[in-house]
Design a protein around this motif. Structure first.
Motif, PDB file in Angstrom:
ATOM      1  N   THR A 110       0.837  -1.298  -0.052  1.00 32.24           N
ATOM      2  CA  THR A 110      -0.055  -0.002  -0.038  1.00 32.24           C
ATOM      3  C   THR A 110       0.754   1.333  -0.018  1.00 32.24           C
ATOM      4  OG1 THR A 110      -1.789  -1.187   1.209  1.00 32.24           O
ATOM      5  CG2 THR A 110      -1.947   1.161   1.246  1.00 32.24           C
ATOM      6  N   PHE A 111       2.015   1.367   0.766  1.00 39.75           N
ATOM      7  CA  PHE A 111       2.741   2.491   0.895  1.00 39.75           C
ATOM      8  C   PHE A 111       3.609   2.644  -0.300  1.00 39.75           C
ATOM      9  CE2 PHE A 111       2.727   2.005   5.869  1.00 39.75           C
ATOM     10  CZ  PHE A 111       1.555   3.104   5.931  1.00 39.75           C
ATOM     11  N   ILE A 112       3.825   1.478  -0.802  1.00 45.83           N
ATOM     12  CA  ILE A 112       4.861   1.578  -2.086  1.00 45.83           C
ATOM     13  C   ILE A 112       3.889   2.132  -3.245  1.00 45.83           C
ATOM     14  CG2 ILE A 112       5.892  -0.010  -4.023  1.00 45.83           C
ATOM     15  CD1 ILE A 112       6.804  -1.588  -1.615  1.00 45.83           C
ATOM     16  N   VAL A 113       2.713   1.842  -3.339  1.00 42.66           N
ATOM     17  CA  VAL A 113       1.765   2.137  -4.596  1.00 42.66           C
ATOM     18  C   VAL A 113       1.403   3.540  -4.421  1.00 42.66           C
ATOM     19  CG1 VAL A 113      -0.509   1.734  -5.350  1.00 42.66           C
ATOM     20  CG2 VAL A 113       1.022  -0.179  -5.016  1.00 42.66           C
ATOM     21  N   LEU A 114       0.996   3.991  -2.893  1.00 40.86           N
ATOM     22  CA  LEU A 114       0.706   5.373  -2.865  1.00 40.86           C
ATOM     23  C   LEU A 114       1.843   6.350  -3.166  1.00 40.86           C
ATOM     24  CD1 LEU A 114      -1.405   5.230   0.426  1.00 40.86           C
ATOM     25  CD2 LEU A 114      -2.223   5.666  -2.017  1.00 40.86           C
ATOM     26  N   GLY A 115       3.168   5.823  -2.899  1.00 38.05           N
ATOM     27  CA  GLY A 115       4.344   6.492  -3.138  1.00 38.05           C
ATOM     28  C   GLY A 115       4.396   6.861  -4.599  1.00 38.05           C
ATOM     29  N   VAL A 116       4.302   5.613  -5.345  1.00 34.94           N
ATOM     30  CA  VAL A 116       4.460   5.881  -6.627  1.00 34.94           C
ATOM     31  C   VAL A 116       3.169   6.366  -7.393  1.00 34.94           C
ATOM     32  CG1 VAL A 116       4.172   4.260  -9.070  1.00 34.94           C
ATOM     33  CG2 VAL A 116       5.732   3.632  -7.009  1.00 34.94           C
ATOM     34  N   GLY A 117       2.055   6.542  -7.029  1.00 34.32           N
ATOM     35  CA  GLY A 117       1.070   7.380  -7.302  1.00 34.32           C
ATOM     36  C   GLY A 117       1.385   8.680  -7.187  1.00 34.32           C
ATOM     37  N   GLY A 118       1.757   9.083  -6.018  1.00 31.88           N
ATOM     38  CA  GLY A 118       2.311  10.633  -5.810  1.00 31.88           C
ATOM     39  C   GLY A 118       3.331  11.057  -6.568  1.00 31.88           C
ATOM     40  N   LEU A 119       4.061  10.183  -6.854  1.00 30.08           N
ATOM     41  CA  LEU A 119       5.354  10.597  -7.725  1.00 30.08           C
ATOM     42  C   LEU A 119       4.713  10.787  -9.158  1.00 30.08           C
ATOM     43  CD1 LEU A 119       8.292  10.779  -8.280  1.00 30.08           C
ATOM     44  CD2 LEU A 119       8.483   8.579  -8.589  1.00 30.08           C
ATOM     45  N   ALA A 120       3.887   9.814  -9.612  1.00 29.04           N
ATOM     46  CA  ALA A 120       3.176   9.882 -10.947  1.00 29.04           C
ATOM     47  C   ALA A 120       2.253  11.179 -11.111  1.00 29.04           C
ATOM     48  CB  ALA A 120       2.244   8.918 -11.452  1.00 29.04           C
ATOM     49  N   GLY A 121       1.608  11.518  -9.895  1.00 29.14           N
ATOM     50  CA  GLY A 121       0.769  12.731  -9.920  1.00 29.14           C
ATOM     51  C   GLY A 121       1.654  13.840 -10.124  1.00 29.14           C
ATOM     52  N   ALA A 122       2.721  14.103  -9.379  1.00 30.64           N
ATOM     53  CA  ALA A 122       3.744  15.119  -9.341  1.00 30.64           C
ATOM     54  C   ALA A 122       4.301  15.402 -10.717  1.00 30.64           C
ATOM     55  CB  ALA A 122       4.517  14.967  -8.267  1.00 30.64           C
ATOM     56  N   VAL A 123       4.625  14.216 -11.265  1.00 26.40           N
ATOM     57  CA  VAL A 123       5.363  14.404 -12.758  1.00 26.40           C
ATOM     58  C   VAL A 123       4.320  14.845 -13.714  1.00 26.40           C
ATOM     59  CG1 VAL A 123       6.221  13.084 -14.699  1.00 26.40           C
ATOM     60  CG2 VAL A 123       7.122  12.805 -12.232  1.00 26.40           C
ATOM     61  N   ALA A 124       2.908  14.486 -13.634  1.00 26.00           N
ATOM     62  CA  ALA A 124       1.846  14.834 -14.362  1.00 26.00           C
ATOM     63  C   ALA A 124       1.749  16.291 -14.350  1.00 26.00           C
ATOM     64  CB  ALA A 124       0.720  13.693 -14.096  1.00 26.00           C
ATOM     65  N   ALA A 125       1.712  16.711 -13.036  1.00 25.93           N
ATOM     66  CA  ALA A 125       1.449  18.191 -12.891  1.00 25.93           C
ATOM     67  C   ALA A 125       2.420  18.769 -13.423  1.00 25.93           C
ATOM     68  CB  ALA A 125       1.314  18.724 -11.311  1.00 25.93           C
ATOM     69  N   VAL A 126       3.835  18.668 -13.259  1.00 27.30           N
ATOM     70  CA  VAL A 126       4.931  19.344 -13.585  1.00 27.30           C
ATOM     71  C   VAL A 126       4.635  19.419 -15.282  1.00 27.30           C
ATOM     72  CG1 VAL A 126       7.230  19.393 -14.023  1.00 27.30           C
ATOM     73  CG2 VAL A 126       6.279  19.156 -11.626  1.00 27.30           C
ATOM     74  N   ALA A 127       4.305  18.348 -16.072  1.00 27.69           N
ATOM     75  CA  ALA A 127       4.321  18.137 -17.310  1.00 27.69           C
ATOM     76  C   ALA A 127       3.124  19.205 -17.767  1.00 27.69           C
ATOM     77  CB  ALA A 127       4.084  16.687 -17.678  1.00 27.69           C
ATOM     78  N   ARG A 128       2.032  19.070 -17.147  1.00 26.66           N
ATOM     79  CA  ARG A 128       0.786  19.812 -17.308  1.00 26.66           C
ATOM     80  C   ARG A 128       1.249  21.429 -17.294  1.00 26.66           C
ATOM     81  NH1 ARG A 128      -2.711  18.647 -13.422  1.00 26.66           N
ATOM     82  NH2 ARG A 128      -3.053  16.458 -14.573  1.00 26.66           N
ATOM     83  N   ARG A 129       1.833  21.547 -16.345  1.00 26.32           N
ATOM     84  CA  ARG A 129       2.366  23.255 -15.860  1.00 26.32           C
ATOM     85  C   ARG A 129       3.131  23.448 -17.231  1.00 26.32           C
ATOM     86  NH1 ARG A 129       4.668  23.167 -10.954  1.00 26.32           N
ATOM     87  NH2 ARG A 129       2.718  22.686 -10.284  1.00 26.32           N
ATOM     88  N   SER A 130       4.251  22.557 -17.367  1.00 24.87           N
ATOM     89  CA  SER A 130       5.298  23.189 -18.712  1.00 24.87           C
ATOM     90  C   SER A 130       4.351  23.313 -19.755  1.00 24.87           C
ATOM     91  CB  SER A 130       6.278  22.257 -18.613  1.00 24.87           C
ATOM     92  OG  SER A 130       6.055  20.907 -19.048  1.00 24.87           O
ATOM     93  N   ARG A 131       3.429  22.352 -20.095  1.00 25.70           N
ATOM     94  CA  ARG A 131       2.751  22.372 -21.306  1.00 25.70           C
ATOM     95  C   ARG A 131       1.816  23.756 -21.400  1.00 25.70           C
ATOM     96  NH1 ARG A 131      -1.160  18.037 -21.482  1.00 25.70           N
ATOM     97  NH2 ARG A 131       0.357  17.124 -20.251  1.00 25.70           N
ATOM     98  N   THR A 132       1.300  24.334 -20.437  1.00 29.95           N
ATOM     99  CA  THR A 132       0.528  25.423 -20.260  1.00 29.95           C
ATOM    100  C   THR A 132       1.452  26.719 -20.344  1.00 29.95           C
ATOM    101  OG1 THR A 132      -0.815  24.287 -18.641  1.00 29.95           O
ATOM    102  CG2 THR A 132      -1.055  26.773 -18.804  1.00 29.95           C
TER     103      THR A 132
END
Length: 69
Positions: free
Chosen positions: A43-65
């Motif tokens: 559970t902790f590993i999957v939540l950590g990977v999910g948080g990392l994926a969410g952060a990377v997606a947010a940075v990519a979205r921000r740079s696209r904007t």
């Protein structure tokens, strides 16, 4: 209806907790047990990977904007 952005972390967390709940339900119906020594770390590993994926997606979205402006 207006489209909204995909919240990747919430999607992964929801899927994870649904999977955990279903596994406990199936184990209870079959008189089995679920090993908590595996469930908690996974559970902790999957939540950590999910948080990392969410952060990377947010940075990519921000740079696209920023590039579009």
């Amino acid at each position: 209806m207006r489209k909204h952005r995909l919240d990747l972390f919430s999607l992964i967390a929801g899927g994870l907790f649904t999977t955990i709940a279903i596994s406990y339900l199936v184990a209870a119906l079959n008189d089995e047990t679920v090993n908590g020594r595996i469930v908690v770390p996974v559970t902790f590993i999957v939540l950590g990977v999910g948080g990392l994926a969410g952060a990377v997606a947010a940075v990519a979205r921000r740079s696209r904007t920023d590039r579009d402006e």
